[in-house]
Motif scaffolding. Sequence first.
Motif, PDB file in Angstrom:
ATOM      1  N   GLY A  39       1.046  -1.141  -0.044  1.00  0.00           N
ATOM      2  CA  GLY A  39       0.013  -0.097   0.091  1.00  0.00           C
ATOM      3  C   GLY A  39       0.823   1.107  -0.092  1.00  0.00           C
ATOM      4  O   GLY A  39       2.076   1.105  -0.273  1.00  0.00           O
ATOM      5  N   MET A  40       0.126   2.363   0.100  1.00  0.00           N
ATOM      6  CA  MET A  40       0.992   3.643   0.131  1.00  0.00           C
ATOM      7  C   MET A  40       0.415   4.344   1.214  1.00  0.00           C
ATOM      8  O   MET A  40      -0.857   4.270   1.532  1.00  0.00           O
ATOM      9  N   TYR A  41       1.329   5.299   1.789  1.00  0.00           N
ATOM     10  CA  TYR A  41       0.617   6.090   2.796  1.00  0.00           C
ATOM     11  C   TYR A  41       1.338   7.515   2.691  1.00  0.00           C
ATOM     12  O   TYR A  41       2.527   7.656   2.445  1.00  0.00           O
ATOM     13  N   ARG A  88      -5.860   0.753   0.186  1.00  0.00           N
ATOM     14  CA  ARG A  88      -4.515   0.511   0.235  1.00  0.00           C
ATOM     15  C   ARG A  88      -3.633   1.635   0.300  1.00  0.00           C
ATOM     16  O   ARG A  88      -2.539   1.780   0.382  1.00  0.00           O
ATOM     17  N   VAL A  89      -4.335   2.896   0.600  1.00  0.00           N
ATOM     18  CA  VAL A  89      -3.996   4.229   0.613  1.00  0.00           C
ATOM     19  C   VAL A  89      -4.200   4.758   1.846  1.00  0.00           C
ATOM     20  O   VAL A  89      -5.380   4.530   2.409  1.00  0.00           O
TER      21      VAL A  89
END
Length: 105
Positions: A39-41, A88-89
Amino acid sequence: MISMSPTDATRRQQFIGDLRSLATYLEDHGQVPIPRHVGMYLQVNPLLDSEVTDESGAIAEVGRIAEILGVPVTVRSGHHVAKLLFGRVAYKVVAIEASERQVRR
């Protein structure tokens, strides 16, 4: 009350525009790969991204933002984290206790 700097309106709008541009680019260019499993954060650090200048203020700022996000604060190994997931963010705010920062050096 010291709070997370929303930064000046111009900088904030530029950042949001950049995020939209990335999403549009990925949407328009299906041949460009994206992560399959990761994912991305977006991570915000109160000591770097606000007017907070000390550890207790940073920890309090995580709590304040957690309230806005409507999520709990988790504390593990000196990391105070509030995270709001969008699939997923994620938007994540983190304050790390000084003792833990010393261990990592």
